[in-house]
Design a protein around this motif. Structure first.
Motif, PDB file in Angstrom:
ATOM      1  N   ASP A 228       0.779  -1.321   0.104  1.00 24.27           N
ATOM      2  CA  ASP A 228      -0.036   0.109   0.013  1.00 24.27           C
ATOM      3  C   ASP A 228       0.737   1.455  -0.029  1.00 24.27           C
ATOM      4  O   ASP A 228       0.465   2.253  -0.574  1.00 24.27           O
ATOM      5  CB  ASP A 228      -0.814   0.144   1.147  1.00 24.27           C
ATOM      6  N   TRP A 229       2.056   1.371   0.741  1.00 23.09           N
ATOM      7  CA  TRP A 229       2.671   2.663   0.858  1.00 23.09           C
ATOM      8  C   TRP A 229       3.620   2.545  -0.432  1.00 23.09           C
ATOM      9  O   TRP A 229       4.199   3.412  -0.794  1.00 23.09           O
ATOM     10  CB  TRP A 229       3.401   2.751   2.107  1.00 23.09           C
ATOM     11  N   LYS A 230       4.075   1.270  -0.819  1.00 20.21           N
ATOM     12  CA  LYS A 230       4.890   1.245  -1.996  1.00 20.21           C
ATOM     13  C   LYS A 230       4.135   2.125  -3.222  1.00 20.21           C
ATOM     14  O   LYS A 230       4.755   2.807  -4.233  1.00 20.21           O
ATOM     15  CB  LYS A 230       5.452  -0.152  -2.419  1.00 20.21           C
ATOM     16  N   ILE A 231       2.768   1.531  -3.401  1.00 21.10           N
ATOM     17  CA  ILE A 231       2.103   2.236  -4.536  1.00 21.10           C
ATOM     18  C   ILE A 231       1.906   3.673  -4.081  1.00 21.10           C
ATOM     19  O   ILE A 231       2.221   4.543  -5.098  1.00 21.10           O
ATOM     20  CB  ILE A 231       0.670   1.548  -4.398  1.00 21.10           C
ATOM     21  N   ARG A 232       1.518   4.037  -2.805  1.00 16.88           N
ATOM     22  CA  ARG A 232       1.463   5.700  -2.442  1.00 16.88           C
ATOM     23  C   ARG A 232       2.651   6.099  -2.961  1.00 16.88           C
ATOM     24  O   ARG A 232       2.788   7.362  -3.305  1.00 16.88           O
ATOM     25  CB  ARG A 232       1.147   5.518  -1.138  1.00 16.88           C
ATOM     26  N   ARG A 233       3.773   5.796  -2.545  1.00 14.62           N
ATOM     27  CA  ARG A 233       5.212   6.329  -2.809  1.00 14.62           C
ATOM     28  C   ARG A 233       5.442   6.606  -4.524  1.00 14.62           C
ATOM     29  O   ARG A 233       6.334   7.352  -4.892  1.00 14.62           O
ATOM     30  CB  ARG A 233       6.311   5.764  -2.343  1.00 14.62           C
ATOM     31  N   GLY A 234       4.733   5.700  -5.253  1.00 15.28           N
ATOM     32  CA  GLY A 234       4.889   5.787  -6.559  1.00 15.28           C
ATOM     33  C   GLY A 234       5.944   4.977  -7.213  1.00 15.28           C
ATOM     34  O   GLY A 234       6.394   4.703  -8.263  1.00 15.28           O
ATOM     35  N   ASP A 235       6.070   3.903  -6.306  1.00  7.16           N
ATOM     36  CA  ASP A 235       7.420   2.999  -6.813  1.00  7.16           C
ATOM     37  C   ASP A 235       6.918   2.113  -8.038  1.00  7.16           C
ATOM     38  O   ASP A 235       7.725   1.653  -8.610  1.00  7.16           O
ATOM     39  CB  ASP A 235       7.512   1.912  -5.561  1.00  7.16           C
ATOM     40  N   PHE A 236       5.535   2.017  -8.197  1.00  5.35           N
ATOM     41  CA  PHE A 236       5.077   1.121  -9.231  1.00  5.35           C
ATOM     42  C   PHE A 236       4.465   1.808 -10.332  1.00  5.35           C
ATOM     43  O   PHE A 236       3.824   1.394 -11.209  1.00  5.35           O
ATOM     44  CB  PHE A 236       4.175   0.080  -8.754  1.00  5.35           C
ATOM     45  N   GLN A 237       4.526   3.329 -10.339  1.00  2.31           N
ATOM     46  CA  GLN A 237       3.904   4.215 -11.223  1.00  2.31           C
ATOM     47  C   GLN A 237       4.136   3.940 -12.811  1.00  2.31           C
ATOM     48  O   GLN A 237       3.241   3.959 -13.639  1.00  2.31           O
ATOM     49  CB  GLN A 237       3.759   5.378 -11.167  1.00  2.31           C
TER      50      GLN A 237
ATOM     51  N   TRP B  58       2.453  -0.174 -13.213  1.00  5.64           N
ATOM     52  CA  TRP B  58       1.249  -0.384 -12.564  1.00  5.64           C
ATOM     53  C   TRP B  58       0.645   0.929 -12.223  1.00  5.64           C
ATOM     54  O   TRP B  58       0.270   1.149 -10.878  1.00  5.64           O
ATOM     55  CB  TRP B  58       1.279  -1.349 -11.441  1.00  5.64           C
ATOM     56  N   PRO B  59       0.282   1.795 -13.157  1.00  3.37           N
ATOM     57  CA  PRO B  59      -0.041   3.323 -12.681  1.00  3.37           C
ATOM     58  C   PRO B  59      -1.438   3.068 -11.931  1.00  3.37           C
ATOM     59  O   PRO B  59      -2.380   2.414 -12.568  1.00  3.37           O
ATOM     60  CB  PRO B  59      -0.126   4.139 -14.072  1.00  3.37           C
ATOM     61  N   ARG B  60      -1.663   4.035 -11.298  1.00  6.61           N
ATOM     62  CA  ARG B  60      -2.938   4.125 -10.689  1.00  6.61           C
ATOM     63  C   ARG B  60      -3.757   5.315 -11.396  1.00  6.61           C
ATOM     64  O   ARG B  60      -3.092   6.300 -11.383  1.00  6.61           O
ATOM     65  CB  ARG B  60      -2.828   4.243  -8.995  1.00  6.61           C
ATOM     66  N   GLU B  61      -5.111   5.208 -11.696  1.00  6.61           N
ATOM     67  CA  GLU B  61      -5.845   6.623 -11.539  1.00  6.61           C
ATOM     68  C   GLU B  61      -5.969   7.366 -10.653  1.00  6.61           C
ATOM     69  O   GLU B  61      -6.703   6.838  -9.550  1.00  6.61           O
ATOM     70  CB  GLU B  61      -7.202   6.081 -12.297  1.00  6.61           C
ATOM     71  N   LEU B  62      -5.601   8.453 -10.616  1.00  4.30           N
ATOM     72  CA  LEU B  62      -5.522   9.513  -9.360  1.00  4.30           C
ATOM     73  C   LEU B  62      -6.823  10.379  -9.554  1.00  4.30           C
ATOM     74  O   LEU B  62      -7.334  10.653 -10.341  1.00  4.30           O
ATOM     75  CB  LEU B  62      -4.404  10.185  -9.444  1.00  4.30           C
ATOM     76  N   PRO B  63      -7.531  10.570  -8.251  1.00  3.73           N
ATOM     77  CA  PRO B  63      -7.076   9.783  -6.957  1.00  3.73           C
ATOM     78  C   PRO B  63      -7.449   8.809  -6.650  1.00  3.73           C
ATOM     79  O   PRO B  63      -8.412   8.138  -7.513  1.00  3.73           O
ATOM     80  CB  PRO B  63      -7.908  10.913  -6.045  1.00  3.73           C
TER      81      PRO B  63
END
Ligand SMILES: NC(=O)c1ccc[n+]([C@@H]2O[C@H](COP(=O)([O-])OP(=O)(O)OC[C@H]3O[C@@H](n4cnc5c(N)ncnc54)[C@H](OP(=O)(O)O)[C@@H]3O)[C@@H](O)[C@H]2O)c1
Length: 312
Positions: free
Chosen positions: A48-57, A60-65
């Motif tokens: 969860d915090w690895k994704i939040r930090r942008g490690d996987f952007q 594995w990009p997330r649609e923000l927010p």
């Protein structure tokens, strides 16, 4: 008709824990194959915090927010069109499809099951990713058999403590590594030998094993190759496998991404009901303290899973 505005943690841009914002959002609606769960507890996983930090952007990009988290336990509020596998009012646990740090989450019926009665929602939220990763790591990837010896690196973690118990249940000889303060707890979970990594170099403490499950990475992963018998397995969930080194040593090396399924969750629920497996919560936080829960998880130490307690 329930209020359609709910509280959720959302991330608007990648960054530090301060990016976790408590906001009012619209309650989602379940589609075909989905249910809406009133979330009572959410597990806080390192991913969860690895994704939040942008490690996987990049891959594995997330649609923000987005709403962080995946592990949930709660009560089915509403089912999507055509869903008969679940009914409103049932206590469930599993993986959310649209984030877990929220009062109401959507879950696919493929990644949800009925919560064991003997555990709380907070306890059930510790299970989905941790137990699934442990199971797929030691059995599917590590091919662990009764009578074999397995070394669990990071035995006190949210994955490691399930790996210790599953391996013990399978009839393997279990060795676990942990810091000094968790040695007794890991022994009580079924480890035959517990090594305190703070005062004992691992290479002096164990004979070569059939399987190493590495949940720590870094130098712990690097040292693990030498600890596997020829023909044995090294499975890491915290680093990149070195295929060349494995080939040189005549061992198998693998990494993988855990895939939560209702079938496996049912298996875990049964083991818990039978008293074969216990769950451990490191600490609970309210939804409003998601920032602190990530700071805690990022410390990299603790016994069991951190949980957001969202409703009583
Ligand atoms: N590939 C996948 O599908 C997948 C799935 C789940 C997790 N993961 C990854 O696996 C890792 C572990 O996840 P988790 O949920 O178990 O993390 P966690 O709950 O935060 O646990 C980390 C554990 O590591 C232990 N530890 C730290 N340094 C150690 C060392 N040198 N030797 C032995 N133990 C050590 C800590 O115990 P002490 O307090 O005793 O130090 C702590 O219990 C994370 O990097 C996570 O992202 C990958």
């Amino acid at each position: 008709m329930a209020d359609s505005t709910i509280q959720s943690i959302r991330v608007h841009q990648y960054g530090g824990p301060e990016q976790l914002k408590l906001e009012q959002v619209q309650r989602p609606t379940p589609k075909e194959g989905e249910v809406l769960v009133r979330v009572h507890a959410a597990g806080v996983n390192p991913v969860d915090w690895k994704i939040r930090r942008g490690d996987f952007q990049n891959f594995w990009p997330r649609e923000l927010p987005y709403v962080p988290g995946a592990d949930i336990a709660g009560i089915v509020e509403e089912v999507g069109p055509g869903v008969t596998a679940f009914q409103p009012g049932q206590a469930v646990f599993g993986q959310s499809a649209n984030g877990a740090y929220t009062e109401y989450a959507i879950a696919s019926i493929e990644t949800l099951t009925i919560k064991p009665e003997k555990i709380s929602f907070d306890e059930a939220a510790t299970i989905p990713i941790g137990a699934t990763t442990a199971w797929q790591g030691i059995f599917d990837n590590g091919k662990l058999q009764p009578g074999q010896t397995v070394l669990i690196q990071g035995a006190a973690g949210g994955v490691g403590l399930f790996a210790v118990q599953f391996a013990h249940w399978k009839g393997a000889h279990v060795i676990g590594t942990t810091s000094g303060k968790h040695v007794d707890a890991i022994r009580q979970l079924g480890a035959d030998t517990v090594i305190n990594y703070e005062d004992t170099p691992i290479e002096n403490a164990v004979e070569k094993v059939d399987l190493v499950l590495d949940t720590v990475g870094g130098t712990t992963l690097a040292q693990s190759y030498q600890l596997v018998k020829r023909g044995g397995h090294l499975v890491t969930i915290a680093g990149a496998p070195d295929e060349a080194k494995a080939k040189e040593l005549g061992i198998h090396v693998a990494s993988f991404s855990a895939k939560v399924s209702s079938q496996l969750l049912q298996q875990f629920a049964q083991l818990i009901e039978e008293g074969q497996v216990r769950v451990i919560i490191e600490k609970t936080y309210p939804l409003s303290a998601a920032v602190q829960s990530h700071e805690h998880s990022q410390s990299g130490h603790g016994l069991g899973r951190i949980v957001l307690h969202i409703a009583d």
